[in-house]
Motif scaffolding. Structure first.
Motif, short mmCIF file in Angstrom:
data_model
loop_
_atom_site.label_atom_id
_atom_site.label_comp_id
_atom_site.label_asym_id
_atom_site.label_seq_id
_atom_site.Cartn_x
_atom_site.Cartn_y
_atom_site.Cartn_z
N ARG A 1 0.85 -1.19 0.00
CA ARG A 1 0.00 0.00 0.00
C ARG A 1 0.88 1.24 0.00
O ARG A 1 2.06 1.17 0.31
CB ARG A 1 -0.94 0.00 1.20
N ARG A 2 0.30 2.34 -0.34
CA ARG A 2 1.05 3.59 -0.41
C ARG A 2 1.16 4.23 0.97
O ARG A 2 0.31 4.03 1.83
CB ARG A 2 0.37 4.54 -1.37
N ALA A 3 2.19 5.03 1.14
CA ALA A 3 2.42 5.71 2.41
C ALA A 3 1.30 6.69 2.72
O ALA A 3 0.75 7.33 1.82
CB ALA A 3 3.75 6.44 2.37
N LEU A 4 0.96 6.81 3.98
CA LEU A 4 -0.07 7.75 4.40
C LEU A 4 0.36 9.19 4.13
O LEU A 4 -0.46 10.07 3.90
CB LEU A 4 -0.36 7.58 5.89
N GLU A 5 1.68 9.44 4.16
CA GLU A 5 2.21 10.78 3.96
C GLU A 5 2.21 11.21 2.50
O GLU A 5 2.56 12.33 2.18
CB GLU A 5 3.64 10.86 4.50
N ARG A 6 1.85 10.33 1.58
CA ARG A 6 1.90 10.62 0.16
C ARG A 6 0.99 11.80 -0.18
O ARG A 6 -0.18 11.82 0.19
CB ARG A 6 1.48 9.37 -0.62
N ASP A 7 1.53 12.76 -0.90
CA ASP A 7 0.80 13.97 -1.27
C ASP A 7 0.51 13.92 -2.76
O ASP A 7 1.36 14.26 -3.59
CB ASP A 7 1.63 15.20 -0.91
N GLU A 8 -0.67 13.49 -3.14
CA GLU A 8 -1.04 13.31 -4.55
C GLU A 8 -0.97 14.61 -5.33
O GLU A 8 -0.56 14.62 -6.48
CB GLU A 8 -2.44 12.70 -4.66
N GLN A 9 -1.35 15.73 -4.71
CA GLN A 9 -1.32 17.01 -5.40
C GLN A 9 0.12 17.43 -5.71
O GLN A 9 0.42 17.90 -6.80
CB GLN A 9 -2.01 18.09 -4.56
N ALA A 10 1.03 17.22 -4.76
CA ALA A 10 2.44 17.56 -5.00
C ALA A 10 3.02 16.69 -6.10
O ALA A 10 3.82 17.16 -6.92
CB ALA A 10 3.23 17.40 -3.71
N ILE A 11 2.63 15.43 -6.14
CA ILE A 11 3.11 14.52 -7.18
C ILE A 11 2.61 14.96 -8.55
O ILE A 11 3.37 15.02 -9.52
CB ILE A 11 2.69 13.07 -6.87
#
Length: 87
Positions: free
Chosen positions: A49-59
């Protein structure tokens, strides 16, 4: 962390090679470490699974604004003078 990899705890072949050298005083190549691990049933693992801290908007912003600037141009088979290849 116990073996000095506190900043990033992924077990790469290079790190396993280093640890084998430190603990057992045996030298392996990176390829040899990979073969040794596969022989003993180890395989590559990827996070489920993906990290909780992942920032989709920044990506998304990075992919739209930064990546095009650093992405290398596609290679082409065409000769530099524009003529078609012989044959």
């Amino acid at each position: 962390m116990a073996h000095g990899f506190g900043d990033d705890q992924r077990w790469t072949l290079g790190r396993v090679k280093t640890l084998i050298g430190k603990l057992f005083h045996i030298g392996y190549t990176i390829e040899g470490v990979g073969k040794l691990l596969r022989r003993h049933g180890w395989s590559v693992e990827v996070a489920a699974r993906r990290a909780l801290e992942r920032d989709e908007q920044a990506i998304a912003t990075w992919e739209q604004e930064v990546w095009p600037a650093v992405k290398p141009p596609r290679r082409t088979w065409a000769p530099l003078d524009g003529r078609a290849p012989p044959g």
